[in-house]
Structure formats: structure tokens, C-alpha cells
Design a protein around this motif. Structure first.
Motif, mmCIF file in Angstrom:
data_model
loop_
_atom_site.group_PDB
_atom_site.id
_atom_site.type_symbol
_atom_site.label_atom_id
_atom_site.label_comp_id
_atom_site.label_asym_id
_atom_site.label_seq_id
_atom_site.Cartn_x
_atom_site.Cartn_y
_atom_site.Cartn_z
ATOM 1 N N PRO A 1 39.339 42.380 79.235
ATOM 2 C CA PRO A 1 40.424 41.633 80.103
ATOM 3 C C PRO A 1 41.226 42.525 80.667
ATOM 4 C CG PRO A 1 40.713 41.371 77.788
ATOM 5 C CD PRO A 1 39.211 42.057 77.872
ATOM 6 N N VAL A 2 41.883 43.444 80.056
ATOM 7 C CA VAL A 2 42.932 44.493 80.833
ATOM 8 C C VAL A 2 42.448 44.943 81.922
ATOM 9 C CG1 VAL A 2 44.370 46.620 80.348
ATOM 10 C CG2 VAL A 2 44.131 44.944 78.462
ATOM 11 N N GLY A 3 40.935 45.565 81.974
ATOM 12 C CA GLY A 3 40.612 46.387 82.998
ATOM 13 C C GLY A 3 40.072 45.439 83.933
ATOM 14 N N THR A 4 39.454 44.105 83.895
ATOM 15 C CA THR A 4 39.191 43.323 84.738
ATOM 16 C C THR A 4 40.549 42.724 85.451
ATOM 17 O OG1 THR A 4 39.126 41.669 83.087
ATOM 18 C CG2 THR A 4 36.957 42.929 83.757
ATOM 19 N N TRP A 5 41.629 42.270 84.660
ATOM 20 C CA TRP A 5 42.685 41.771 85.567
ATOM 21 C C TRP A 5 43.652 42.954 86.143
ATOM 22 C CZ3 TRP A 5 44.653 39.036 80.242
ATOM 23 C CH2 TRP A 5 43.675 37.761 80.006
ATOM 24 N N ASP B 1 43.050 41.487 94.792
ATOM 25 C CA ASP B 1 43.995 40.453 95.535
ATOM 26 C C ASP B 1 44.939 41.030 96.518
ATOM 27 O OD1 ASP B 1 43.417 37.969 94.612
ATOM 28 O OD2 ASP B 1 44.396 38.270 92.766
ATOM 29 N N ALA B 2 45.242 42.111 96.613
ATOM 30 C CA ALA B 2 45.931 42.805 97.580
ATOM 31 C C ALA B 2 45.452 43.002 98.970
ATOM 32 C CB ALA B 2 46.801 44.250 97.215
ATOM 33 N N VAL B 3 43.767 42.861 98.926
ATOM 34 C CA VAL B 3 43.091 43.266 100.036
ATOM 35 C C VAL B 3 42.357 41.747 100.424
ATOM 36 C CG1 VAL B 3 41.159 44.420 100.874
ATOM 37 C CG2 VAL B 3 42.686 45.456 99.229
ATOM 38 N N PRO B 4 42.830 40.913 101.347
ATOM 39 C CA PRO B 4 42.240 39.734 101.597
ATOM 40 C C PRO B 4 40.682 39.510 101.486
ATOM 41 C CG PRO B 4 43.983 40.170 103.106
ATOM 42 C CD PRO B 4 43.654 41.494 102.274
ATOM 43 N N PRO B 5 39.925 40.504 102.229
ATOM 44 C CA PRO B 5 38.582 40.254 102.129
ATOM 45 C C PRO B 5 38.130 40.418 100.633
ATOM 46 C CG PRO B 5 39.197 41.694 103.994
ATOM 47 C CD PRO B 5 40.207 41.589 103.074
ATOM 48 N N ALA C 1 38.075 39.376 93.396
ATOM 49 C CA ALA C 1 39.142 39.501 92.401
ATOM 50 C C ALA C 1 39.149 38.082 91.466
ATOM 51 C CB ALA C 1 40.685 39.256 93.154
ATOM 52 N N THR C 2 38.979 36.887 92.229
ATOM 53 C CA THR C 2 38.473 35.918 91.232
ATOM 54 C C THR C 2 37.629 35.746 90.254
ATOM 55 O OG1 THR C 2 38.996 34.486 93.365
ATOM 56 C CG2 THR C 2 37.853 33.265 91.459
ATOM 57 N N ALA C 3 36.390 36.466 90.614
ATOM 58 C CA ALA C 3 35.365 36.704 89.745
ATOM 59 C C ALA C 3 35.853 37.665 88.661
ATOM 60 C CB ALA C 3 34.022 37.328 90.325
ATOM 61 N N LEU C 4 36.426 38.697 88.946
ATOM 62 C CA LEU C 4 37.131 39.509 87.770
ATOM 63 C C LEU C 4 37.863 38.751 86.684
ATOM 64 C CD1 LEU C 4 37.624 42.990 89.737
ATOM 65 C CD2 LEU C 4 35.899 42.638 87.929
ATOM 66 N N ILE C 5 38.920 38.075 87.244
ATOM 67 C CA ILE C 5 39.835 37.133 86.402
ATOM 68 C C ILE C 5 38.956 36.387 85.639
ATOM 69 C CG2 ILE C 5 41.324 35.340 86.819
ATOM 70 C CD1 ILE C 5 42.629 36.549 89.288
ATOM 71 N N GLY C 6 38.090 35.699 86.076
ATOM 72 C CA GLY C 6 37.105 34.812 85.214
ATOM 73 C C GLY C 6 36.409 35.499 83.964
ATOM 74 N N VAL D 1 44.278 31.360 83.677
ATOM 75 C CA VAL D 1 43.497 30.120 83.814
ATOM 76 C C VAL D 1 44.208 29.237 84.762
ATOM 77 C CG1 VAL D 1 42.802 27.907 82.537
ATOM 78 C CG2 VAL D 1 42.584 30.072 81.327
ATOM 79 N N GLY D 2 45.340 29.112 84.836
ATOM 80 C CA GLY D 2 46.162 28.378 86.075
ATOM 81 C C GLY D 2 45.959 29.025 87.182
ATOM 82 N N SER D 3 45.870 30.430 87.561
ATOM 83 C CA SER D 3 45.140 31.102 88.660
ATOM 84 C C SER D 3 43.912 30.669 88.983
ATOM 85 C CB SER D 3 45.278 32.567 88.392
ATOM 86 O OG SER D 3 44.828 33.138 89.545
ATOM 87 N N LEU D 4 42.924 30.649 88.121
ATOM 88 C CA LEU D 4 41.681 30.086 88.647
ATOM 89 C C LEU D 4 41.490 28.592 88.853
ATOM 90 C CD1 LEU D 4 39.559 31.614 85.365
ATOM 91 C CD2 LEU D 4 39.651 32.601 88.044
ATOM 92 N N VAL D 5 42.117 27.814 88.575
ATOM 93 C CA VAL D 5 42.470 26.612 88.760
ATOM 94 C C VAL D 5 43.190 26.141 90.190
ATOM 95 C CG1 VAL D 5 43.452 24.221 88.320
ATOM 96 C CG2 VAL D 5 42.423 25.616 86.393
ATOM 97 N N ALA D 6 44.012 27.177 90.364
ATOM 98 C CA ALA D 6 44.830 27.023 91.714
ATOM 99 C C ALA D 6 43.666 27.616 92.832
ATOM 100 C CB ALA D 6 45.807 27.695 91.687
#
Length: 295
Positions: free
Chosen positions: A57-61, A68-72, A77-82, A125-130
């Protein structure tokens, strides 16, 4: 006041000890049988597994924060957060198993560590929902907030490991103080049969305790301080654990194979420091392994 001093002060606050003891009892009730808890301790590996699992989790987050700082790259980033959210569960279980077998100061600070990690997980988790609802800006704000909180919590975990020696091998510290010469442990006939006896070896300033176990004509010698949190092995017992004769610590029940020092039952994940043994004219001698000899 330094961060070190702040965390040390926090670990001395006993106001919530009753609640923490209830939480500890609940953890021990849930994490059964003992084999499952030993799996989480890392007894089978010879190394605590919580820091290994926590890397995911530390590495993926952290990686998600960069992407997330690179729009494309934001879908990645979402996949890594999950991935980090999913990996946080086994990491938390291993952390809870270790936490339940520590002393009061470590448990107090560990509770803060757990609360902070739980809050960080909630933010992710809130980030993923948003993000799923199409609100990417809120998703990124929540994710960066979670990263900041998780980073702060990681510093607490580091303090527990390095300043409070949580997860460290306490027997190695004692072994490094011991003489590198052969130690006379006395006549073989003076050692009790089938139970540990306390002997001492010359140390750097103060004697170092040794736990000596005789079984017939065979003697096994260990550093007295248990690898887990330094319990006095000479006050323990000799028991058969998972098919092997073991020296069992009286504090938390860690069991070490008499013939190898390897753990047969947790909470320890480390082998116990074991001395080489020789016999001469009816006397027993022990010597520190060469790996501890100063170069």
C-alpha cells in the motif's frame, strides 16, 4: 521538542490502557488458531511479514500520487490506489498480530499508528468513490490527504521499530556484548535435566545471561534474552512444540527448537541466538558463533 521526544511522550500516556487491553484481547480472539497468527507474525519465514506487506500500500499510494500529477496517467493512479486499498487488509492483520504481543509503550503508540492508517485508508476509499462518480478533483484531494496521513503514520511505525525495538531481535543485542572466547558453564552433572538453567558469560561491562538446557549428555546454550522482546528464557520451560523439543519463553510463549534455535511457534519471527558447545573433562563450554566476532 523533537519528533522523537513527542512520540516518546505519547507512548507514556496510560489513559487508554484499559481500552487497549480490550482491543488486544479481541485481536487474540479473532486471530485463531495459533498457526494462523504465526503465519501473520512471520514465524515460518524467520522475518516479520508486516513491514513486507506494508510496502505494497505504501508503494502503490506513493506511485499514485506521482501519476496523479500527470493528467494522462490518472487512470493508472486510480488502479494503483485500488491495489493499495486491497493490500492494506493483510498488512493490517499482520500488524495487529504483532501489536497484540508487545509491551505497553509499543501498544500505545501502535494504537495511534493503527488509527492514522485507518483514517488514511478511509480517505483512499473516498477517493475511489469520488473518481468513480466522475469527481476527479475531489478524488485527488482525498488521495493526497491520505498520502500525507499515511506518511505521518509511517514515521510512527518507524519509531516503534527503531526507537522502541518492536520487531527487532533482542537476543542479538545481548550476543554482541558477549565475549568471543569459550565460556566455562560448569560441570555437566551440575546442570538440571530437562529444564533451563541460568548461567552467565563475560560481557562488555556486565555479565550476559545464558539459558542452558541439558538433555542427557547433550547441552544446548542460548542467549537468555528472548529474541521477541527480551524475556528471560532461563525461567521458561522445555516443551515439545510441532514435533520438536523447544525452549519456551515465559513471557509470550515463543518456542525455539533446541537443536537449531529456529522458531517453532510465535510471536517471534527470529531465531534465538545459540552458542556453539564443547565438552572437556566433564565440563561444558559455550562459544559465540563466528558471525558475531568483531573484524
Amino acid at each position: 521538542m523533537s519528533l522523537l521526544a513527542v512520540l516518546d511522550r505519547l507512548s507514556e500516556v496510560s489513559s487508554f490502557d484499559k481500552s487497549l487491553e480490550s482491543a488486544r484481547a479481541a485481536v487474540n480472539k479473532v486471530l485463531r488458531p495459533q498457526a494462523f497468527k504465526d503465519l501473520l507474525h512471520g514465524t515460518w519465514l524467520g522475518h516479520p511479514v508486516h513491514p513486507i506487506l506494508a510496502m505494497v500500500p505504501v508503494g502503490t499510494w506513493l506511485s499514485a500520487g506521482i501519476l496523479d500529477a500527470v493528467p494522462p496517467a490518472r487512470p493508472a493512479a486510480t488502479a494503483l490506489i485500488g491495489t493499495g486499498v486491497a493490500a492494506s487488509l493483510p498488512a493490517a492483520l499482520a500488524g495487529a498480530a504483532d501489536w497484540s504481543e508487545q509491551d505497553d509503550a509499543v501498544r500505545r503508540l501502535g494504537a495511534v499508528h493503527a488509527v492514522a492508517n485507518s483514517a488514511a485508508l478511509g480517505l483512499y476509499v473516498g477517493s475511489l468513490v469520488a473518481r468513480r462518480k466522475g469527481n476527479g478533483t475531489l478524488g485527488r484531494v482525498l488521495a493526497y490527504s491520505g498520502l500525507g496521513l499515511a506518511s505521518a503514520s509511517a514515521s510512527i511505525g518507524g519509531h516503534m521499530s527503531y526507537a522502541q525495538s518492536s520487531g527487532a531481535n533482542h537476543a542479538v543485542v545481548e550476543a554482541r556484548q558477549l565475549t568471543t572466547e569459550w565460556i566455562d558453564l560448569g560441570p555437566l552433572d551440575d546442570l538440571p535435566e530437562g529444564r533451563p538453567a541460568l548461567r552467565t558469560g563475560e560481557g562488555q561491562g556486565t555479565p550476559v545471561g545464558l539459558a542452558v538446557v541439558r538433555r542427557g549428555a547433550r547441552v544446548d546454550v542460548f542467549v537468555n534474552a528472548c529474541a521477541h522482546v527480551g524475556g528471560p528464557l532461563a525461567e521458561g520451560t522445555v516443551e515439545e512444540v510441532r514435533g520438536a523439543d523447544c525452549l519456551v519463553c515465559p513471557w509470550h510463549g515463543s518456542a525455539f527448537d533446541l537443536e537449531s534455535g529456529e522458531p517453532r511457534r510465535g510471536p517471534t519471527a527470529s531465531a534465538q541466538e545459540r552458542l556453539e558447545v564443547r565438552y572437556e573433562a566433564g565440563r561444558v563450554y559455550g562459544k559465540l558463533p563466528n558471525r558475531h566476532v568483531s573484524k
